[in-house]
Enzyme design. Structure first.
Site, PDB file in Angstrom:
ATOM      1  N   SER A 137      13.999 -70.943 -22.598  1.00  0.00           N
ATOM      2  CA  SER A 137      14.156 -71.740 -23.821  1.00  0.00           C
ATOM      3  C   SER A 137      13.882 -70.858 -25.029  1.00  0.00           C
ATOM      4  O   SER A 137      13.065 -69.922 -24.953  1.00  0.00           O
ATOM      5  CB  SER A 137      13.177 -72.917 -23.822  1.00  0.00           C
ATOM      6  OG  SER A 137      13.116 -73.534 -25.101  1.00  0.00           O
ATOM      7  N   TYR A 151       4.735 -76.308 -22.736  1.00  0.00           N
ATOM      8  CA  TYR A 151       6.139 -75.999 -22.465  1.00  0.00           C
ATOM      9  C   TYR A 151       6.470 -74.583 -22.942  1.00  0.00           C
ATOM     10  O   TYR A 151       7.070 -73.791 -22.213  1.00  0.00           O
ATOM     11  CB  TYR A 151       7.027 -77.015 -23.169  1.00  0.00           C
ATOM     12  CG  TYR A 151       8.512 -76.830 -22.934  1.00  0.00           C
ATOM     13  CD1 TYR A 151       9.090 -77.179 -21.720  1.00  0.00           C
ATOM     14  CD2 TYR A 151       9.327 -76.312 -23.929  1.00  0.00           C
ATOM     15  CE1 TYR A 151      10.447 -77.013 -21.500  1.00  0.00           C
ATOM     16  CE2 TYR A 151      10.686 -76.145 -23.727  1.00  0.00           C
ATOM     17  CZ  TYR A 151      11.243 -76.496 -22.513  1.00  0.00           C
ATOM     18  OH  TYR A 151      12.595 -76.323 -22.300  1.00  0.00           O
TER      19      TYR A 151
END
Length: 242
Positions: A137, A151
Site C-alpha cells: 500500500s 495497517y
C-alpha cells in the site's frame, strides 16, 4: 510485448493468495486470460470465489491467510509456481488506544506473517526466474490520516521483506517486488465511499485507481522484460504520496 496475450504465459503456473475479490480477482483474471494456469485462495467469500473460478477457469482453494498451516498447505499443494502473488489483506482502523488487540494481531498475521511464510514456501519449489509479488500500500510510505498505524506498519514491513528476499533468492533469478496501490475502487475502498474527497484531496490525479490497473502492473513485473527488477517498491497511487 502484449502482456495479456503473449504466448509466454501458456503453460505457466500462477497462484494468488486472496484472489476472490477486488485487486486479487483482477490479477487472477489477467493471468488466466493470458493463458496461465491459475490457483487462488479465499477465506470468507465463497460465492465470489466460485463465480470467479467458473468465469476464468482458475482453481479456487479455501484457506485463511491467518492460519499458517492451512496457508502453507495450499501453497505446497499448488506444486511448482512460476508466479506467486500475495494479495491477502486486512484493514483495522481506529484509535490505537482503543483497538482490539486480537484484531490487530490478525491484521499482522494476514498482512505480514502470511506474506513472509507463503512467499518462502512458494520459493522452495519455484523454478529459475520465478516471480514473487506482494500487494502492499502507498501507506507503507506515507500516512496522512490518523487511526491507521497498525495497517501502515504491516505495509511498511513488506518493504523490508521484499528487499531481504530479493537478496536471498537473487542467485536463482527469482525477483521479489511490492506493488503499492493508493486509493483503488474495491469493496474495501469504493470510489463512492464517504471518505473519497479527503483521499482525492491528497492526489495529483484525483480519481480512484482500478483493480485492472494494479493487475496490469503485477503482470508486467511477472513478465520477461522485468527480470532485472527486484527488491523494489512500485507505487500506483495517482500521486497520493507525491
Amino acid at each position: 510485448m502484449t502482456l495479456s496475450n503473449d504466448a509466454h504465459w501458456r503453460g505457466k503456473t500462477a497462484m494468488v493468495i486472496g484472489g476472490s475479490r477486488g485487486i486479487g480477482a483482477a490479477i487472477v483474471a489477467a493471468f488466466a486470460e493470458a493463458g496461465a494456469q491459475v490457483r487462488f485462495t479465499y477465506a470468507g467469500s465463497h460465492d465470489a470465489a466460485r463465480a470467479l473460478a467458473e468465469k476464468t477457469g482458475a482453481a479456487a482453494v479455501h484457506a485463511d491467510a491467518a492460519d499458517r498451516t492451512a496457508l502453507l498447505d495450499a501453497v505446497k499443494a499448488a506444486g511448482p509456481l512460476d508466479v506467486f502473488v500475495y494479495n491477502a489483506g486486512v484493514l483495522v482502523s481506529g484509535d490505537p488506544l482503543a483497538l482490539d488487540a486480537d484484531a490487530v494481531d490478525r491484521l499482522i498475521d494476514v498482512n505480514l506473517r502470511g506474506a513472509y511464510h507463503a512467499s518462502v514456501e512458494a520459493a522452495r519449489r519455484m523454478p529459475e526466474g520465478g516471480r514473487i509479488v506482494a500487494i502492499g500500500s502507498v501507506h507503507g510510505d506515507t500516512m496522512p490520516f490518523d487511526g491507521l498505524a497498525a495497517y501502515a506498519m504491516s505495509k511498511s514491513a513488506l518493504q523490508g521483506m521484499a528487499r531481504g528476499l530479493a537478496r536471498d533468492f537473487g542467485p536463482r533469478g527469482i525477483t521479489v517486488n511490492v506493488v503499492q496501490p493508493g486509493p483503488t475502487d474495491t469493496d474495501m475502498n469504493p470510489a463512492d465511499g464517504p471518505l473519497v474527497q479527503s483521499m482525492h484531496d491528497q492526489m495529483a490525479i484525483r480519481r480512484h485507481g482500478t483493480a485492472h490497473e494494479v493487475a496490469s502492473l503485477v503482470m508486467y513485473l511477472a513478465s520477461p522484460p522485468a527480470r532485472g527488477i527486484t527488491g523494489a517498491m512500485h507505487t500506483i497511487d495517482g500521486g497520493f504520496g507525491a
